[in-house]
Scaffold this active site. Structure first.
Site, short mmCIF file in Angstrom:
data_model
loop_
_atom_site.label_atom_id
_atom_site.label_comp_id
_atom_site.label_asym_id
_atom_site.label_seq_id
_atom_site.Cartn_x
_atom_site.Cartn_y
_atom_site.Cartn_z
CD GLU A 23 -1.00 0.36 3.72
OE1 GLU A 23 -0.66 -0.16 4.78
OE2 GLU A 23 -2.06 0.99 3.59
CG ASN A 350 -7.05 -3.07 5.56
OD1 ASN A 350 -6.35 -4.09 5.50
ND2 ASN A 350 -6.80 -2.07 6.39
CD GLU A 351 -5.81 -3.97 10.00
OE1 GLU A 351 -6.01 -2.85 10.48
OE2 GLU A 351 -4.83 -4.66 10.28
N1 LIG Z 1 -2.09 -0.92 10.84
C1 LIG Z 1 -1.57 -1.82 9.74
C2 LIG Z 1 -2.73 -2.65 9.30
C3 LIG Z 1 -3.25 -2.00 8.04
O1 LIG Z 1 -3.90 -2.90 7.20
C4 LIG Z 1 -2.01 -1.45 7.41
O2 LIG Z 1 -2.38 -0.40 6.57
C5 LIG Z 1 -1.16 -0.97 8.56
C6 LIG Z 1 0.33 -1.03 8.33
O3 LIG Z 1 0.70 -2.22 7.72
#
Ligand SMILES: [NH3+][C@H]1C[C@H](O)[C@@H](O)[C@@H]1CO
Length: 628
Positions: A23, A350-351
């Site tokens: 990223e 993401n996350e």
């Molecule tokens: N906080 C981490 C988790 C996130 O997906 C990434 O952008 C960050 C750095 O690898």
């Protein structure tokens, strides 16, 4: 410790096991892998008439420059220009310069491709006026220059030039300069837009990648490339999320965006560049689509997701659609790639574990639609496999873990106890980032690592032996973050560091390199290491059926050596093998001041159906022995 190895493989080592997560963070894209050398080349996403909008452009001498909202912008995507006031009959040259991204690396004899666009109101400057583009060293000595008449046509005019430095400057403190000479006439103004300087790129790709960084990454034979994020997919707001359609086509049509790591992304590194890069390194893209959740906490659910699902469908069709039936696919064809790219995996957000209130709704709404549209794709969930329950049931979860070297050394059995229920796991982000288990994300003074250390890399190696042992359900894994500027990072440690003319390979980079270059294609069970919270010695054994070699990886996290004995079940085992060892003081790192402090060393060792090996203190060893 005696390790008895089985001759019967338990499972394959998937070709997708080792890859890269990318990223734009710490200038890993703009100012890093993406080869553009000019910072703020198009005044994107800045407030005109502010000093900040100019950063890092500087005037030469007492020249007057400012960023303006152009009354005749170069394009709708690039509304801002740099305005240079040209005094009447200025005998001296006036102009401005750009110091690049914390410097510009220049090499004698290399051809740098410069380009810019300028506009002068019709008749507003003398016919003798001229424009010079040049490369200057730290003492403003000209290394290369190109001069052309300045035409006051009232229209935007593009100038391109190949600049070849006459010698290699003593440092990276070089600059890209634009000067105007106005032989005579009244005061006037020249507007400039989209000013660019590229070195030769990796594989000569237009708008491509910086070769030294590209080659460093290619050396790890990554099988996949996860992009565009990570946090940098999400946006702080819905409006600033990553949008594929703003990142394709001519650079003058790309507005850029306020990235999620504190700097504007040019989006010059866009979807098509990522896909070309995947083809150039024979990687498959693990492409994410935005899924209705922003870092600022906004979430969108239900029918309100429809426009974003439509955008995701277009994004996917740009990659794999049929030009005859899909406009995004036709756009891809018009940009030179009529054939679909390879794509098997699409990641949903993401996350998403940060928003477990709405993830079930968002996943259901999005994946029900996308899987109906693209039944051939596998969608990866980014919430926790432990909950909330998602429908349709995810086939894949992307698991992230940042922790301490000790955590990684003592948790390599994480997947051994995971139920084999058809779910597969992508360990999409992992890294030992701090020695302080109670404050992992703190400052260096609190234990955070600026660079990977020997201990952190050896801990990661232990964890990675667990991925090999569980490669029946762990099909991919990638360290994160991949790249970071040593001059301006928002996150440390990073796998690979860089500045304007150097690339820094970390201890963790070498561990990734050794695993990926000594994969094997099947896992051979062996005596299991201790799975205790104080474990320090971890290993895994794979076999390359093609090379008829057994590959033994050993992570010794203890401060003492470990005497090991291996018992191989093959009747014909070579009497010598190779041992490649990464070791050194536990807290040692490769840094810009000592870039090669810790590098792998390969030697020959005695081997046989049984042989002994001493694993050095705090070391990662890869033993390769011919056997069949
Ligand atoms: N906080 C981490 C988790 C996130 O997906 C990434 O952008 C960050 C750095 O690898």
């Amino acid at each position: 410790t005696t390790v008895t190895v089985s001759a019967t493989a338990s499972h394959a080592i998937p070709s997708t096991l080792w890859g890269m997560m990318f990223e734009d963070i710490s200038h890993s894209g703009d100012g890093g892998l993406y080869a553009e050398l000019i910072q703020n080349r198009a005044f994107q996403q800045v407030a005109p008439d502010t000093a900040a909008a100019l950063d890092p452009w500087v005037p030469l001498g007492d020249s007057q420059i400012s960023v303006v909202a152009d009354s005749v912008p170069l394009s709708s995507a690039l509304p801002n220009s740099l305005a240079l006031t040209v005094p009447a009959a200025s005998a001296t040259e006036i102009g401005f310069a750009n110091p690049g991204y914390f410097g510009i690396g220049l090499v004698k004899g290399t051809a740098y491709s410069a380009s810019l666009n300028y506009r002068v109101a019709a008749g507003a400057i003398s016919k003798q006026a001229s424009l010079t583009i040049s490369l200057l060293d730290q003492n403003n000595k000209t290394l290369a220059a190109f001069t052309t008449p300045l035409r006051a046509s009232g229209k935007w005019t593009e100038v391109t030039a190949s600049l070849v430095p006459s010698h290699t400057p003593p440092s990276n403190n070089n600059s890209f300069a634009v000067t105007v000479t106005n032989a005579r006439g009244a005061e006037s103004q020249v507007n400039f837009a989209l000013l660019s300087l590229f070195p030769p790129t990796f594989k000569g790709r237009a708008n491509g990648m910086r070769p030294d960084i590209a080659e460093t990454l290619a050396a790890n034979k990554p099988a996949f490339w996860r992009f565009p994020g990570g946090n940098n997919l999400e946006g702080q707001t819905v409006a600033t999320r990553w949008q594929w359609n703003n990142t394709v086509g001519p650079l003058k049509d790309r507005p850029g965006r306020v990235g999620d790591w504190g700097y504007v992304n040019t989006d010059g590194l866009g979807l098509l560049e990522y896909l070309h890069w995947c083809e150039d390194l024979d990687m498959e893209p693990y492409m994410a689509v935005w899924d209705g959740y922003t870092l600022g906490g906004t979430n969108i659910t239900g029918a309100a997701l429809d426009p974003y699902i439509a955008q995701a469908i277009d994004q996917i069709n740009f990659v794999i659609g049929d030009p005859a039936t899909s406009a995004p696919a036709a756009l891809r064809a018009s940009l030179g790639h009529p054939e679909p790219f390879t794509l098997h995996y699409v990641e949903i957000g993401n996350e998403d574990f940060f928003d477990d209130e709405t993830v079930a709704n968002r996943w259901n709404t999005i994946v029900t639609n996308l899987s109906a549209t693209f039944p051939q794709l596998t969608f990866m969930a980014t919430s926790l496999s432990s909950g909330p329950v998602l429908t349709p049931t995810p086939k894949v979860y992307d698991v992230h873990v940042y922790s301490s070297p000790t955590y990684f050394a003592t948790n390599s059995f994480l997947y051994d106890s995971v139920e084999r229920n058809g779910t597969h796991y992508f360990e999409g982000e992992y890294a030992a980032i701090s020695t302080n288990d109670s404050n992992l994300f703190g400052t260096p003074a609190e234990g955070r690592l600026l660079f990977p250390t020997v201990a952190s890399a050896v801990g990661e190696a232990a964890f990675m032996t667990g991925f090999e042992r569980n490669a029946d359900i762990v099909f991919s894994a990638s360290y994160a973050p991949l790249l970071g500027s040593v001059n301006d990072s928002q996150w440390t440690p990073n796998l690979v560091g860089f500045d304007a003319s150097n690339v820094y390979k970390s201890t963790s980079y070498y561990v990734q390199n050794l695993f990926a270059n000594n994969k094997g294609d099947e896992y051979l069970p062996s005596t299991l290491p201790s799975n205790s919270s104080t474990a320090t010695l971890l290993w895994s054994v794979t076999r390359s059926t093609a090379n008829k070699e057994v590959i033994i990886k050993i992570s010794n996290n203890a401060a003492t050596t470990e005497e090991m004995k291996f018992v191989l079940p093959f009747k014909d085992v070579s009497s010598t093998g190779s041992a490649t060892v990464l070791t050194g003081p536990a807290t040692a790192s490769n840094t810009p001041d000592a870039p090669d402090a810790i590098v792998p060393v390969t030697s020959r060792i005695k081997t046989g159906t049984t042989f002994e090996y001493t694993a050095p203190a705090v070391s990662f060893s890869v033993l390769v022995v011919s056997a069949h």
